[in-house]
Scaffold this active site. Structure first.
Site, PDB file in Angstrom:
ATOM      1  N   ASN A   1       1.312   3.013  -2.626  1.00 43.65           N
ATOM      2  CA  ASN A   1       1.044   3.958  -3.475  1.00 43.65           C
ATOM      3  C   ASN A   1      -0.328   4.253  -3.116  1.00 43.65           C
ATOM      4  OD1 ASN A   1       2.384   4.198  -6.429  1.00 43.65           O
ATOM      5  ND2 ASN A   1       2.676   1.790  -5.582  1.00 43.65           N
TER       6      ASN A   1
ATOM      7  N   MET B   1      -3.530  -7.175  -7.284  1.00 41.62           N
ATOM      8  CA  MET B   1      -2.880  -8.188  -8.146  1.00 41.62           C
ATOM      9  C   MET B   1      -3.899  -9.350  -8.845  1.00 41.62           C
ATOM     10  SD  MET B   1       0.246  -7.194  -8.244  1.00 41.62           S
ATOM     11  CE  MET B   1       1.427  -6.518  -7.650  1.00 41.62           C
ATOM     12  N   ARG B   2      -5.213  -9.001  -8.984  1.00 41.06           N
ATOM     13  CA  ARG B   2      -6.013  -9.848  -9.760  1.00 41.06           C
ATOM     14  C   ARG B   2      -6.225  -9.056 -10.944  1.00 41.06           C
ATOM     15  NH1 ARG B   2      -6.001 -14.117  -7.738  1.00 41.06           N
ATOM     16  NH2 ARG B   2      -7.871 -14.745  -8.801  1.00 41.06           N
TER      17      ARG B   2
ATOM     18  N   GLY C   1       0.736  -1.089   0.000  1.00 41.90           N
ATOM     19  CA  GLY C   1       0.125   0.122  -0.035  1.00 41.90           C
ATOM     20  C   GLY C   1       0.880   1.489   0.111  1.00 41.90           C
TER      21      GLY C   1
ATOM     22  N   HIS D   1       1.813   0.505 -13.036  1.00 40.98           N
ATOM     23  CA  HIS D   1       2.464  -0.802 -13.544  1.00 40.98           C
ATOM     24  C   HIS D   1       3.954  -0.590 -13.494  1.00 40.98           C
ATOM     25  CE1 HIS D   1       3.082  -4.712 -15.192  1.00 40.98           C
ATOM     26  NE2 HIS D   1       3.840  -4.244 -16.098  1.00 40.98           N
TER      27      HIS D   1
HETATM   28  C1  GAR Z   1       3.503  -1.259  -7.329  1.00 35.68           C
HETATM   29  O1  GAR Z   1       5.002  -0.920  -7.416  1.00 35.68           O
HETATM   30  C2  GAR Z   1       2.852  -1.484  -8.581  1.00 35.68           C
HETATM   31  O2  GAR Z   1       3.585  -0.729  -9.600  1.00 35.68           O
HETATM   32  C3  GAR Z   1       2.880  -2.886  -8.561  1.00 35.68           C
HETATM   33  O3  GAR Z   1       2.804  -3.286  -7.326  1.00 35.68           O
HETATM   34  C4  GAR Z   1       3.457  -2.563  -6.370  1.00 35.68           C
HETATM   35  C5  GAR Z   1       2.465  -2.397  -5.271  1.00 35.68           C
HETATM   36  O4  GAR Z   1       3.301  -1.418  -4.488  1.00 35.68           O
HETATM   37  N1  GAR Z   1       1.932  -3.478  -9.686  1.00 35.68           N
HETATM   38  C6  GAR Z   1       1.813  -4.282 -10.436  1.00 35.68           C
HETATM   39  O5  GAR Z   1       2.875  -5.058 -10.368  1.00 35.68           O
HETATM   40  C7  GAR Z   1       0.670  -4.490 -11.333  1.00 35.68           C
HETATM   41  N2  GAR Z   1       0.712  -5.387 -12.199  1.00 35.68           N
HETATM   42  P1  GAR Z   1       2.336  -0.895  -3.332  1.00 35.68           P
HETATM   43  O6  GAR Z   1       1.350  -2.256  -2.580  1.00 35.68           O
HETATM   44  O7  GAR Z   1       3.394  -0.571  -2.153  1.00 35.68           O
HETATM   45  O8  GAR Z   1       1.653   0.363  -3.864  1.00 35.68           O
END
Ligand code: GAR
Length: 200
Positions: A13, A89-90, A11, A108
């Site tokens: 982001n 991630m779904r 989390g 992404h």
């Molecule tokens: C982020 O870096 C995002 O870009 C990636 O997961 C991370 C989540 O981090 N997303 C993917 O890989 C989507 N295919 P967070 O939970 O600390 O925000």
């Protein structure tokens, strides 16, 4: 505009969005609900600490349609008009995506169309890429193939590993995502075919 944020993990982001909201930088966007498919996602505590409603909808043991019906039910009851995928991630089905046309954004960790799907950072490292980055895009029914809203690169340097590249990427996405979300909420993003324009 009420926003729903879908998460699965740490989390960071989401935290960037919360911090932007606190600083008055997300308006007219308003973080209305955070939903995690993972009951132990640290993102949930970040939402709660910020006074944002946090819900768990576990995908395990459910048909995809039933899982998404539960998501849609919470989003609808909350009056959510746009959805942010922040480390969710779904894969979402067309049924869900068509409910929010050009109103779902995803961040992404690669320069799409390179390295879509899972494990984008290990993919880039294994490929020997010298450059990777962040792509924030509208979600359509393709896998990480929707119209690109914002994209910036980071270098992959000698001696880098997944942790160092992830750090560089996340630093960037924490800056980019709130800006994109504010523009989306303000109706300042238009999309013609694949081309996203910014009216500001
Ligand atoms: C982020 O870096 C995002 O870009 C990636 O997961 C991370 C989540 O981090 N997303 C993917 O890989 C989507 N295919 P967070 O939970 O600390 O925000």
């Amino acid at each position: 505009m009420k926003l729903g944020v879908l998460v699965s993990g740490e989390g960071t982001n989401l935290q960037a969005l919360i911090d932007a909201q606190r600083a008055g930088e997300l308006a007219p966007g308003e973080l209305a609900v955070v939903i995690s498919n993972n009951p132990v996602a640290p993102a949930l505590a970040r939402a709660t600490a910020a006074g944002i409603r946090a819900e768990v909808i576990d995908h395990r043991g459910k048909e995809r349609a039933a899982f998404e019906a539960e998501l849609l039910d919470v989003l609808d009851r909350t009056g959510v008009e746009a959805v942010v995928l922040a480390g969710f991630m779904r894969v979402l089905t067309p049924h869900f995506i068509e409910r929010f046309p050009n109103r779902i954004v995803n961040t992404h960790p690669s320069l799409l169309p390179a390295f879509p799907g899972k494990d984008a950072i290990p993919q880039a490292l294994a490929h020997g890429a010298k450059l990777t980055g962040v792509t924030i895009h509208f979600v359509d029914t393709s896998l990480d193939g929707g119209p690109i809203i914002a994209q910036e690169s980071v270098p992959i340097l000698e001696g880098d590993d997944e942790t160092t590249v992830r750090g560089r990427i996340q630093h960037l996405e924490h800056r980019l995502l709130p800006v994109v979300v504010r523009r989306l909420a303000a109706g300042k993003l238009s999309c013609e075919g694949r081309i996203v324009r910014r009216a500001e």
